[in-house]
Design an enzyme around this catalytic site. Structure first.
Site, PDB file in Angstrom:
ATOM      1  N   GLY A  89      59.254 -23.772 -90.279  1.00  0.00           N
ATOM      2  CA  GLY A  89      59.163 -25.170 -89.586  1.00  0.00           C
ATOM      3  C   GLY A  89      60.409 -25.125 -88.491  1.00  0.00           C
ATOM      4  O   GLY A  89      60.437 -24.410 -87.622  1.00  0.00           O
ATOM      5  N   ASP A 143      68.437 -19.701 -95.785  1.00  0.00           N
ATOM      6  CA  ASP A 143      67.438 -20.286 -96.481  1.00  0.00           C
ATOM      7  C   ASP A 143      67.379 -19.444 -98.175  1.00  0.00           C
ATOM      8  O   ASP A 143      67.691 -18.404 -98.144  1.00  0.00           O
ATOM      9  CB  ASP A 143      66.052 -19.964 -96.018  1.00  0.00           C
ATOM     10  CG  ASP A 143      64.891 -20.787 -96.448  1.00  0.00           C
ATOM     11  OD1 ASP A 143      64.512 -21.686 -95.694  1.00  0.00           O
ATOM     12  OD2 ASP A 143      64.563 -20.635 -97.693  1.00  0.00           O
ATOM     13  N   ASP A 162      71.301 -20.652-101.508  1.00  0.00           N
ATOM     14  CA  ASP A 162      70.801 -21.999-101.998  1.00  0.00           C
ATOM     15  C   ASP A 162      71.914 -22.777-101.385  1.00  0.00           C
ATOM     16  O   ASP A 162      73.136 -23.122-102.055  1.00  0.00           O
ATOM     17  CB  ASP A 162      70.831 -22.035-103.285  1.00  0.00           C
ATOM     18  CG  ASP A 162      70.335 -23.381-103.895  1.00  0.00           C
ATOM     19  OD1 ASP A 162      70.154 -24.234-103.211  1.00  0.00           O
ATOM     20  OD2 ASP A 162      70.231 -23.259-105.164  1.00  0.00           O
ATOM     21  N   VAL A 163      71.676 -23.944-100.484  1.00  0.00           N
ATOM     22  CA  VAL A 163      72.737 -24.906-100.151  1.00  0.00           C
ATOM     23  C   VAL A 163      73.272 -25.558-101.023  1.00  0.00           C
ATOM     24  O   VAL A 163      74.300 -26.409-100.870  1.00  0.00           O
ATOM     25  CB  VAL A 163      72.466 -25.477 -99.019  1.00  0.00           C
ATOM     26  CG1 VAL A 163      71.770 -24.567 -97.503  1.00  0.00           C
ATOM     27  CG2 VAL A 163      70.923 -26.638 -98.850  1.00  0.00           C
ATOM     28  N   ASN A 211      69.870 -28.299 -91.519  1.00  0.00           N
ATOM     29  CA  ASN A 211      68.341 -28.600 -91.454  1.00  0.00           C
ATOM     30  C   ASN A 211      67.621 -28.333 -92.754  1.00  0.00           C
ATOM     31  O   ASN A 211      66.797 -29.005 -93.032  1.00  0.00           O
ATOM     32  CB  ASN A 211      67.479 -27.324 -90.399  1.00  0.00           C
ATOM     33  CG  ASN A 211      66.113 -27.465 -90.709  1.00  0.00           C
ATOM     34  OD1 ASN A 211      65.725 -28.674 -90.285  1.00  0.00           O
ATOM     35  ND2 ASN A 211      65.395 -26.674 -91.383  1.00  0.00           N
ATOM     36  N   TYR A 244      63.422 -39.104-101.279  1.00  0.00           N
ATOM     37  CA  TYR A 244      63.698 -38.611 -99.546  1.00  0.00           C
ATOM     38  C   TYR A 244      64.191 -39.744 -98.692  1.00  0.00           C
ATOM     39  O   TYR A 244      65.313 -39.522 -98.023  1.00  0.00           O
ATOM     40  CB  TYR A 244      62.197 -38.201 -99.112  1.00  0.00           C
ATOM     41  CG  TYR A 244      62.242 -37.482 -97.604  1.00  0.00           C
ATOM     42  CD1 TYR A 244      62.584 -36.295 -97.342  1.00  0.00           C
ATOM     43  CD2 TYR A 244      61.868 -38.360 -96.548  1.00  0.00           C
ATOM     44  CE1 TYR A 244      62.591 -35.663 -96.336  1.00  0.00           C
ATOM     45  CE2 TYR A 244      61.860 -37.827 -95.448  1.00  0.00           C
ATOM     46  CZ  TYR A 244      62.178 -36.447 -95.250  1.00  0.00           C
ATOM     47  OH  TYR A 244      62.172 -36.139 -94.072  1.00  0.00           O
ATOM     48  N   THR A 280      54.325 -28.947 -88.996  1.00  0.00           N
ATOM     49  CA  THR A 280      54.825 -27.568 -89.867  1.00  0.00           C
ATOM     50  C   THR A 280      54.052 -27.417 -91.068  1.00  0.00           C
ATOM     51  O   THR A 280      53.165 -27.970 -91.244  1.00  0.00           O
ATOM     52  CB  THR A 280      56.150 -27.991 -90.267  1.00  0.00           C
ATOM     53  OG1 THR A 280      56.142 -29.025 -91.204  1.00  0.00           O
ATOM     54  CG2 THR A 280      57.403 -28.486 -89.221  1.00  0.00           C
TER      55      THR A 280
END
Length: 248
Positions: A18, A38, A61-62, A88, A155, A190
Site C-alpha cells: 500500500g 514491516d 513490529d513497531v 506509516n 481507528y 490499496t
C-alpha cells in the site's frame, strides 16, 4: 527523477504494501537508501524486490519497544544516520461495531500499532536526528483525524491522536531542525479494498467530489515533498489528500 534524497537514509514503516510500499519506492527512486520496516518479513522482502534503487528490508513490529530500539540502533550502526522517518504502519479495527460494543482487546490492538508504534519509532529515531543536526518525520494520519466514520471508534481515535502527536513533536523540536508533519489520506486504492464488493467501491468513489479514490503513489509524492529540503519551513502541518471529500 530528481535525486532529492541523494546520500540520505530513510526509514519507512508499514513498507510491505500500500502507501508504505509506494513511499519506500518513491524515496528510493529519488536517491535515498530506504530501510523498509514491516512485521511481515516475507511480504516486505517482495516489496523491496519490486522496486528500483537502494532498499533494505528490516522486519520489525513497531509496537514492540525493544525490537524498535534494536532495529533503529542497527540502522544507524550500518548506515550512519537517519535523515527521514515515514511513520506509516497502521491497522484498522476488526470489529465494525459501536463504541460500547468494542472489545478492549481490539481497542488495544489498534492503539498498540497506530499510537504506541508511532510514539516508539519517533522516540527511537529523534535522538539520532538531534545528534546529526536535524531530520524530517512524516506521520501517516488520515481523513479520519478530522471526521468520524461510524463503527470505527478505535481507528478514528488513533488517527486523531496521530495528528496531535505530530503537532506536539513539531513544537518540541522546532529549534532542533527536526520537522514533523502529517499526511491525511482519504480512501486509498490499496489491498485493503481488495475484498470489497463493486457496490462498496462505487459508494467510496461517489462520496468524493472528484469521483475518485486516492492512489498510493499520490500520497508518496506528497510525503516525498514534505520530507525533502524543498519544505524547510513546513512543520506541524497536516495535509489532506482525499479527492475533496473533507470539503463536502
Amino acid at each position: 527523477m530528481t535525486p532529492r534524497f541523494k546520500d540520505r537514509i530513510a526509514i519507512v514503516t508499514g513498507a510491505a504494501a500500500g502507501i508504505g510500499k509506494a513511499c519506500m519506492h518513491r524515496l528510493a527512486a529519488e536517491g535515498a537508501t530506504v530501510l523498509g520496516v514491516d512485521r511481515d518479513a516475507d511480504r516486505l522482502a517482495r516489496a523491496v524486490a519490486e522496486g528500483e534503487g537502494a532498499m533494505v528490508a528490516l522486519p520489525c513490529d513497531v509496537a514492540d519497544a525493544e525490537a524498535v530500539g534494536q532495529m533503529v540502533d542497527e540502522a544507524v550502526a550500518r548506515f550512519g544516520a537517519i535523515h527521514v522517518l515515514v511513520n506509516n504502519a497502521g491497522i484498522g479495527n476488526r470489529q465494525r461495531v459501536r463504541l460500547h460494543e468494542q472489545t478492549p482487546e481490539d481497542w488495544d490492538r489498534v492503539m498498540a500499532v497506530n499510537v504506541r508504534g508511532l510514539f516508539l519509532m519517533q522516540r527511537a529515531v529523534i535522538p539520532h536526528m538531534l545528534r546529526q543536526g536535524g531530520g524530517s518525520i512524516v506521520n501517516m494520519a488520515s481523513i479520519g483525524s478530522y471526521r468520524a466514520t461510524a463503527l470505527s471508534s478505535p481507528y478514528i481515535t488513533s488517527k486523531g491522536a496521530a495528528l496531535m502527536m505530530t503537532r506536539a513533536a513539531a513544537v518540541d523540536y522546532a529549534k532542533d531542525n527536526i520537522r514533523v508533519n502529517a499526511v491525511c489520506p482519504g480512501t486509498t486504492n490499496t489491498d485493503i479494498l481488495a475484498g470489497s464488493s463493486q457496490e462498496v467501491i462505487d459508494m467510496l468513489v461517489a462520496r468524493a467530489p472528484q469521483g475518485a479514490l486516492v492512489e498510493p503513489e499520490e500520497v508518496a509524492a506528497l510525503v516525498a515533498f514534505l520530507a525533502s529540503d524543498e519544505a524547510p519551513h513546513i512543520t506541524g502541518g497536516s495535509y489532506l489528500i482525499d479527492a475533496g471529500r473533507s470539503a463536502s
